[in-house]
Design a protein around this motif. Structure first.
Motif, mmCIF file in Angstrom:
data_model
loop_
_atom_site.group_PDB
_atom_site.id
_atom_site.type_symbol
_atom_site.label_atom_id
_atom_site.label_comp_id
_atom_site.label_asym_id
_atom_site.label_seq_id
_atom_site.Cartn_x
_atom_site.Cartn_y
_atom_site.Cartn_z
ATOM 1 N N GLY A 167 9.850 6.081 9.065
ATOM 2 C CA GLY A 167 9.554 6.259 7.717
ATOM 3 C C GLY A 167 10.236 4.858 7.146
ATOM 4 N N THR A 168 11.158 4.411 7.624
ATOM 5 C CA THR A 168 11.818 2.941 6.993
ATOM 6 C C THR A 168 10.992 1.760 7.077
ATOM 7 O OG1 THR A 168 12.721 2.341 9.216
ATOM 8 C CG2 THR A 168 14.203 3.636 7.827
ATOM 9 N N GLY A 169 9.576 1.920 7.859
ATOM 10 C CA GLY A 169 8.908 0.802 8.074
ATOM 11 C C GLY A 169 9.196 -0.237 8.868
ATOM 12 N N GLY A 226 8.516 1.001 14.949
ATOM 13 C CA GLY A 226 7.367 1.193 15.490
ATOM 14 C C GLY A 226 7.342 2.376 16.629
ATOM 15 N N GLN A 250 7.873 -2.125 14.143
ATOM 16 C CA GLN A 250 6.320 -1.656 13.792
ATOM 17 C C GLN A 250 5.626 -2.979 13.314
ATOM 18 O OE1 GLN A 250 5.076 0.846 9.807
ATOM 19 N NE2 GLN A 250 6.532 2.101 11.136
ATOM 20 N N ALA A 302 5.192 -5.067 9.864
ATOM 21 C CA ALA A 302 6.165 -4.515 8.988
ATOM 22 C C ALA A 302 6.183 -5.430 7.987
ATOM 23 C CB ALA A 302 7.617 -4.363 9.743
ATOM 24 N N GLY A 303 6.434 -4.804 6.899
ATOM 25 C CA GLY A 303 6.290 -5.721 5.575
ATOM 26 C C GLY A 303 7.362 -6.448 5.428
ATOM 27 N N ASN A 358 9.553 -5.963 3.110
ATOM 28 C CA ASN A 358 10.395 -4.961 2.284
ATOM 29 C C ASN A 358 11.111 -4.180 3.451
ATOM 30 O OD1 ASN A 358 9.944 -5.794 -0.159
ATOM 31 N ND2 ASN A 358 8.316 -4.486 -0.407
ATOM 32 N N ALA A 359 10.582 -4.141 4.689
ATOM 33 C CA ALA A 359 11.181 -3.388 5.760
ATOM 34 C C ALA A 359 12.643 -3.925 6.345
ATOM 35 C CB ALA A 359 10.208 -3.303 7.013
#
Lengths: 286, 461
Positions: B36-38, B41, B59, B62-63, B65-66
Motif C-alpha cells: 500500500g505504500t507504493g 512490489g 514496485q 513506483a511514483g 512520492n513513494a
C-alpha cells in the motif's frame, strides 16, 4: 577368451570399479540415496557378469572347476561380492563396499592370470566338486567377516581413543559391524567344516601326501579351530567386541593363507598322490 | 531492485528479537501495508527465533512520492517495535542478494552449517507464493538462493559433525549402536545437560530410565521425559540392562567405581556400554573406560569433539563463501545479459522495419514486375543483410553485458536506444506483468490479528 566372455569380464571390472568408488564415497560422507542405488546397481551388474564369466569358464570352455585355481579364486571373489550385496541394505553397512568391492575386483583380475594346473586328483569328481564349492563359499563369507572385523577394530580404536572425528561420516555403527562379522562366520562355518571333513577324507584316500599337502591340511584344521573358537566365544558364551574381531581376523588370515598355498601349489610341488596314481595306472597298463 | 531489512542474533539481543515475530496472519497484514505504500512490489518474510527479515522488490513504476524501498521496510518494523530501530540492518541490490544467499547457505546462522534455516526460508517463500506477493523478481532470485545452499551443502563439509555437547553425545551413541530405537538409556541424576541428552536419546527412540536419589525430585522429571523412574539403589540392575548411561549427579565421590563396574561389566558379557559422564567432579572412575567394550566420555571429551566440529565448519565456511560469490556472480552476469537483450531485439526490429518500408516502396515502383519467388529472394537477402550488419554489435553487447563488468555494455545499450530512437522492450525485471496481489486472501481477521506467541513462529535452531 571369446567376445562374450571379454564383454562379461569388462562389465564386471567396470561394475566393481564403479561400485567400489561410490561405496568409498559413502564411507567418506553420508551418501545420497540415489548414489547408493547406483552403487548397488553397478555391483549387481558386476556380480551378474562375474557369474556369467564363471559359467562360461566352467561349461563352455570347460575349464575344470574342481582342479582350476582360476575358478576357485574367481568364485571366492564372486561369493564375497554376492554376500555383500545381500547384507548391505539389511545392515546399512554401505561403507564395507569400499573394501569388499576392490577385493572382489582383485580376485576377478587375479583369476585371469592363473593357469589351470594339469593335475587332477584321482578321486570322485562329484565329492571333489562339493568339497571345492563348500570351501569357496566359506572363503567368500569369511572374507566378508574379515572386512567387517577390520572395520570394527578401526571404529573401536577411534572411539576408545576419543577421536570420533577420525571416523568418516558413512562408517557403519560398531555394533552393526560386530553383528555382521558374526553372521558371516555363522553362515560360512558349516561350509568350512564340510570342506575340512571332505578334505580329510580325500587326504587319506590319496594314501597320504607330500609335506606341502600335510601343511595345508594342518592350516585348514587351525583355521577351522580358530573360527570355531570365535563362534563359541561369541555365540554360545555371548562375548563380543575386540577379542572376537581379532579372533575372526586371525581365522580369516589362516583361510587366506590356505587359499594362497593352493595358488602356488603347481609351482612348488608335484602331488604325491597324483604320482602314485599315475604309477599305478602305468603298471596296470604294462 | 531488491532489498532486505531485518535483524538477527548478530544485531539484536533476544529481549528485542522477541518483540517482533511474524506468523502467517501478521505477514499477510504487513505485506498488504507495505504494498500500500507504493514502494514495495514483491515481498516475502523470514521469521525464526534468531532473525526476522523482509525481502522485497520495488514496485514497478513506483511514483516519485513513494518512499525508497529500504525506508519503507524499515519503517514497517519500527512502527511496531521502535526499540528495534538501531538494531536493524539493510542491504540492497547485490548486497541484498549476497545476504540472502548467505542466509540460505547457513553462513549467517548462529550455529554455522545448521540445516533448519533452509527449510524455514522455503516456508517463508511458499507462504508468500500462496499469498501472491512474489513476482518475477523474487521469483528469479529465490531459486538462486536454493542453488547456492545446495552447492554449499554438497560441495563442503559445512554441516559436518555435531557442535553442541548433547548432540555430540547422541551422535557418538549412534556411532556405537546405530539406530537407537529400542536401546536402553539411563539418566542418572537430574542435571540440566543430562536431561537434554536424555531427551535427545528418547527422541531417537531409546527407552529412557531416570535414576535418582530423591523420588520426589526425579519422578516428575522422568514423567516429563516420558521415562521410567528407578531408585539409585537399583543402579546395578540399570547398569546391567543399559546401553547408554548419562550421569550428571552432584556426588562428591564416583558413583561408578571401578570395582563395581568390573563385576557388572563381566555380567554384561562384552555388550557395548556408552558412559557419558557430565558431572564435575566426575561420577565415573576414569579407569572404567579401559574395560573392553566400555566407551567413557566426560564433559571435556564431548566439548573437545564439539569444538573440533566447529573448527571444521569454520574452515568450510570460507569455501562456502566462495561458492556463494560464484553463484552471485553467475546470476548477475546472466541478469546483465538479459538486460541488453531487449535493446538488441529492438535494434533488429528497427532495422527490419526500415528495410521493409523501403522494400515495399520499391515493389510498388521499379520492382513491381518481380515474380513472387524473386520477391521472396529479395526479402531473404535483406533479412540476411540485417543479420550480418547487426551480428557484431549484438555479440559485443551480449558479451559485454555478461562480462561481470556490464556498466559499459549497458551504456552502449542506452546510447543505441537514444541514437536509433528505439523503444526498448524492458528486461523481465521491468516489464513482466506484476502478479496481482491477492488482497482478498487477507481477511479482516488477519488485519486484526493479535501478535502471535513466539512459540508459533518457525525456529532457526
Amino acid at each position: 577368451m571369446d567376445a562374450a566372455a571379454t564383454i562379461a569380464f569388462l562389465i564386471a571390472v567396470i561394475g566393481y570399479t564403479v561400485a567400489s568408488t561410490l561405496f568409498f564415497g559413502a564411507l567418506l560422507r553420508r551418501a545420497a540415496a540415489s548414489s547408493l542405488r547406483v552403487a548397488r546397481g553397478a555391483l549387481l551388474g558386476a556380480v551378474v557378469a562375474h557369474a556369467g564369466l564363471i559359467v562360461w569358464s566352467t561349461f563352455i570352455v570347460r575349464h575344470d572347476p574342481v582342479g582350476s585355481m582360476q575358478f576357485a579364486v574367481s568364485a571366492a571373489g564372486w561369493v564375497m561380492a554376492a554376500g555383500f550385496l545381500w547384507a548391505e541394505p539389511r545392515y546399512q553397512v554401505h561403507a564395507l563396499g569400499a573394501l569388499t568391492g576392490p577385493i572382489a575386483l582383485a580376485l576377478l583380475v587375479l583369476a585371469q592370470f592363473l593357469s589351470t594346473p594339469a593335475w587332477a586328483p584321482p578321486i570322485s569328481r562329484f565329492w571333489l566338486a562339493l568339497h571345492v564349492t563348500a570351501n569357496l563359499l566359506g572363503v567368500g563369507l569369511f572374507l566378508l567377516a574379515g572386512v567387517a572385523s577390520a572395520f570394527y577394530l578401526y571404529v573401536e580404536r577411534s572411539l576408545k581413543r576419543k577421536n570420533p572425528g577420525l571416523l568418516p561420516a558413512g562408517m557403519p555403527a560398531l555394533d552393526s559391524l560386530d553383528l555382521l562379522a558374526f553372521r558371516f562366520l555363522i553362515f560360512g562355518y558349516p561350509f568350512l567344516t564340510f570342506g575340512i571333513v571332505t578334505g580329510g577324507l580325500f587326504f587319506s584316500e590319496l594314501g597320504g601326501a607330500g609335506s606341502a599337502s600335510l601343511g595345508r591340511a594342518v592350516l585348514g584344521y587351525i583355521s577351522w579351530l580358530f573360527l570355531g573358537t570365535v563362534l563359541v566365544w561369541r555365540g554360545a558364551l555371548g562375548h563380543r567386541g575386540k577379542k572376537s574381531a581379532f579372533g575372526t581376523l586371525a581365522g580369516v588370515f589362516c583361510v587366506l593363507l590356505l587359499l594362497a598355498s593352493y595358488l602356488v601349489r603347481g609351482a612348488v610341488e608335484e602331488p604325491a598322490g597324483h604320482v602314485t596314481f599315475e604309477r599305478e595306472l602305468g603298471s596296470q597298463s604294462a | 531492485m531488491i532489498a532486505v531489512v531485518g535483524f538477527s542474533h548478530h544485531t539484536a539481543p533476544i529481549a528485542l528479537r522477541e518483540q517482533f515475530t511474524l506468523d502467517e496472519a501478521r505477514e499477510n497484514k504487513l505485506a498488504r501495508t507495505l504494498v500500500g505504500t507504493g514502494a514495495v512490489g514483491e515481498i516475502f518474510f523470514v521469521s525464526t527465533c534468531n532473525r526476522v527479515e523482509l525481502y522485497a522488490a520495488a514496485q514497478r513504476g513506483a511514483g516519485h512520492n513513494a518512499p525508497p524501498l529500504t525506508a519503507a521496510l524499515r519503517e514497517a518494523i519500527i512502527a511496531e517495535s521502535p526499540a528495534l530501530g538501531p538494531h536493524l540492518y539493510e542491504y540492497s541490490g547485490s548486497a541484498a542478494l549476497r545476504h540472502l544467499f548467505r542466509v540460505a547457505s547457513s553462513l549467517d546462522s548462529m550455529v554455522v552449517g545448521e540445516a533448519q534455516i533452509l527449510g524455514q526460508l522455503k516456508q517463508g517463500y511458499e507462504r508468500a507464493v500462496a499469498r501472491g506477493s512474489v513476482g518475477p523478481i523474487l521469483g528469479q532470485v529465490f531459486p538462486q538462493a536454493l542453488r547456492s545452499a545446495k552447492r554449499v551443502r554438497s560441495e563442503t563439509e559445512i554441516g559436518a559433525g555435531q557442535v553442541s555437547v548433547p548432540t555430540v553425545a547422541v551422535d557418538l551413541a549412534a556411532r556405537i549402536f546405530g539406530n537407537l530405537k529400542g536401546h536402553r538409556a539411563a539418566l542418572v541424576g537430574t542435571g540440566e545437560m543430562g536431561q537434554m541428552v536424555g531427551k535427545l536419546l528418547r527422541d531417537q527412540g531409546a527407552r529412557l530410565t531416570v535414576v535418582g536419589r530423591s523420588e520426589e525430585r526425579s519422578r516428575p522429571i522422568a514423567e516429563r521425559l516420558g521415562a521410567e523412574y528407578r531408585s539409585i539403589f537399583d543402579l546395578g540392575d540399570v547398569v546391567r540392562a543399559a546401553d547408554v548411561i548419562v550421569s550428571s549427579t552432584s556426588s562428591e565421590v564416583p558413583i561408578f567405581p571401578l570395582s563395581a563396574m568390573t563385576g557388572l561389566h563381566r555380567e554384561r558379557r562384552g555388550r557395548s556400554l556408552f558412559l557419558i559422564d557430565l558431572a564435575v567432579p566426575r561420577d565415573v572412575d576414569p579407569r572404567v573406560g579401559d574395560l573392553e567394550g566400555v566407551f567413557l566420555y566426560n564433559i571435556d571429551d564431548l566439548s573437545s569433539a564439539a569444538q573440533a566440529s566447529r573448527d571444521v565448519r569454520a574452515l568450510e565456511a570460507e569455501r562456502a563463501q566462495k561458492i556463494v560469490e560464484e553463484v552471485l556472480f553467475d546470476f548477475e552476469k546472466r541478469k546483465s545479459a538479459a538486460q541488453v537483450a531487449p535493446t538488441i531485439k529492438a535494434l533488429r526490429d528497427r532495422a527490419r522495419e526500415a528495410f521493409s518500408i523501403e522494400l515495399e516502396r520499391s515493389l510498388r515502383g521499379k520492382l513491381r514486375d518481380l515474380q513472387p519467388e524473386q520477391r521472396a529472394a529479395v526479402e531473404r537477402m535483406i533479412d540476411a543483410g540485417v543479420n550480418r550488419l547487426l551480428h557484431a554489435p549484438s555479440t559485443r553487447l551480449r558479451e559485454g553485458a555478461g562480462s561481470g563488468e556490464p556498466e559499459e555494455a549497458l551504456e552502449w545499450a542506452r546510447a543505441l536506444t537514444e541514437l536509433f530512437e528505439l523503444e526498448p522492450v524492458s528486461s523481465p525485471e521491468h516489464t513482466s506483468a506484476f502478479p496481482p496481489f491477492e488482497e482478498e486472501r487477507v481477511s479482516s481477521d488477519d488485519l486484526s490479528a493479535e501478535r502471535a506467541p513466539a512459540s508459533l513462529t518457525a525456529k532457526e535452531t
